[in-house]
Design a protein around this motif. Structure first.
Motif, PDB file in Angstrom:
ATOM      1  N   ALA A  96       0.854  -1.194   0.000  1.00 45.90           N
ATOM      2  CA  ALA A  96       0.000   0.000   0.000  1.00 45.90           C
ATOM      3  C   ALA A  96       0.884   1.237   0.000  1.00 45.90           C
ATOM      4  CB  ALA A  96      -0.908   0.004   1.223  1.00 45.90           C
ATOM      5  N   PHE A  97       0.405   2.277  -0.680  1.00 48.03           N
ATOM      6  CA  PHE A  97       1.182   3.503  -0.853  1.00 48.03           C
ATOM      7  C   PHE A  97       0.378   4.725  -0.432  1.00 48.03           C
ATOM      8  CE2 PHE A  97       2.439   0.444  -4.065  1.00 48.03           C
ATOM      9  CZ  PHE A  97       3.808   0.416  -3.932  1.00 48.03           C
ATOM     10  N   LYS A 139      -0.331   8.921  -0.900  1.00 52.64           N
ATOM     11  CA  LYS A 139      -0.480   9.743  -2.114  1.00 52.64           C
ATOM     12  C   LYS A 139       0.859  10.271  -2.621  1.00 52.64           C
ATOM     13  CE  LYS A 139      -5.214  11.027  -1.443  1.00 52.64           C
ATOM     14  NZ  LYS A 139      -6.234  11.933  -1.870  1.00 52.64           N
ATOM     15  N   LYS A 167       5.748   4.163   0.894  1.00 56.15           N
ATOM     16  CA  LYS A 167       5.197   2.842   1.164  1.00 56.15           C
ATOM     17  C   LYS A 167       4.617   2.804   2.573  1.00 56.15           C
ATOM     18  CE  LYS A 167       7.645  -0.397  -0.608  1.00 56.15           C
ATOM     19  NZ  LYS A 167       8.655  -1.431  -0.857  1.00 56.15           N
ATOM     20  N   THR A 175      -7.091   2.635   2.846  1.00 59.53           N
ATOM     21  CA  THR A 175      -8.004   2.885   1.723  1.00 59.53           C
ATOM     22  C   THR A 175      -7.273   3.550   0.563  1.00 59.53           C
ATOM     23  OG1 THR A 175      -8.643   5.018   2.681  1.00 59.53           O
ATOM     24  CG2 THR A 175     -10.012   3.109   3.228  1.00 59.53           C
ATOM     25  N   GLN A 176      -5.991   3.840   0.763  1.00 54.42           N
ATOM     26  CA  GLN A 176      -5.195   4.478  -0.276  1.00 54.42           C
ATOM     27  C   GLN A 176      -4.885   3.467  -1.389  1.00 54.42           C
ATOM     28  OE1 GLN A 176      -4.477   4.456   2.986  1.00 54.42           O
ATOM     29  NE2 GLN A 176      -3.970   6.486   3.676  1.00 54.42           N
ATOM     30  N   THR A 177      -3.964   3.820  -2.233  1.00 50.19           N
ATOM     31  CA  THR A 177      -3.544   2.962  -3.329  1.00 50.19           C
ATOM     32  C   THR A 177      -2.898   1.690  -2.786  1.00 50.19           C
ATOM     33  OG1 THR A 177      -3.175   4.885  -4.727  1.00 50.19           O
ATOM     34  CG2 THR A 177      -2.088   2.848  -5.395  1.00 50.19           C
ATOM     35  N   TYR A 178      -3.325   0.542  -3.324  1.00 50.96           N
ATOM     36  CA  TYR A 178      -2.741  -0.727  -2.912  1.00 50.96           C
ATOM     37  C   TYR A 178      -2.771  -1.712  -4.063  1.00 50.96           C
ATOM     38  CZ  TYR A 178      -7.662  -1.983  -2.178  1.00 50.96           C
ATOM     39  OH  TYR A 178      -9.006  -2.187  -2.334  1.00 50.96           O
ATOM     40  N   ARG A 179      -1.946  -2.743  -3.913  1.00 48.05           N
ATOM     41  CA  ARG A 179      -1.928  -3.833  -4.888  1.00 48.05           C
ATOM     42  C   ARG A 179      -1.519  -5.111  -4.172  1.00 48.05           C
ATOM     43  NH1 ARG A 179       3.494  -1.753  -7.691  1.00 48.05           N
ATOM     44  NH2 ARG A 179       4.922  -2.624  -6.169  1.00 48.05           N
ATOM     45  N   PHE A 223      -6.226  -4.526  -6.700  1.00 45.02           N
ATOM     46  CA  PHE A 223      -5.634  -3.241  -7.079  1.00 45.02           C
ATOM     47  C   PHE A 223      -6.642  -2.139  -6.804  1.00 45.02           C
ATOM     48  CE2 PHE A 223      -4.902   0.218 -10.073  1.00 45.02           C
ATOM     49  CZ  PHE A 223      -3.598   0.539  -9.753  1.00 45.02           C
ATOM     50  N   HIS A 224      -6.143  -1.041  -6.264  1.00 49.07           N
ATOM     51  CA  HIS A 224      -6.953   0.163  -6.083  1.00 49.07           C
ATOM     52  C   HIS A 224      -6.026   1.353  -6.209  1.00 49.07           C
ATOM     53  CE1 HIS A 224      -9.935   2.959  -4.607  1.00 49.07           C
ATOM     54  NE2 HIS A 224      -9.078   3.376  -3.706  1.00 49.07           N
ATOM     55  N   ALA A 225      -6.437   2.303  -7.071  1.00 48.02           N
ATOM     56  CA  ALA A 225      -5.620   3.506  -7.275  1.00 48.02           C
ATOM     57  C   ALA A 225      -6.235   4.694  -6.612  1.00 48.02           C
ATOM     58  CB  ALA A 225      -5.447   3.785  -8.754  1.00 48.02           C
TER      59      ALA A 225
END
Length: 60
Positions: free
Chosen positions: A8-9, A11, A15, A43-47, A58-60
């Motif tokens: 997860a990242f 914005k 990391k 809830t941020q970007t993850y893969r 995946f979620h951007a």
């Protein structure tokens, strides 16, 4: 059992989480990945990828 990696990242690209776990099926890996995200309130970007590089979540 296959190995999956959930990352997860923030914005800004930092990391927030990188966790490896094992699962027998992709469905099990997807469920486990979603549980880890909920436990960490992410809830941020993850893969989530398999050891062969297949994208499971995946979620951007």
């Amino acid at each position: 059992m296959k190995v999956y990696v959930l990352t997860a990242f923030a914005k800004d690209g930092a990391k927030l989480l990188e966790e490896s776990f094992g699962a027998m099926t992709e469905a099990e890996a997807k469920q486990r990945g979603e549980e880890i995200l909920q436990q960490n309130d992410i809830t941020q970007t993850y893969r989530c990828t398999s050891s062969s590089g297949k994208l499971i979540l995946f979620h951007a």
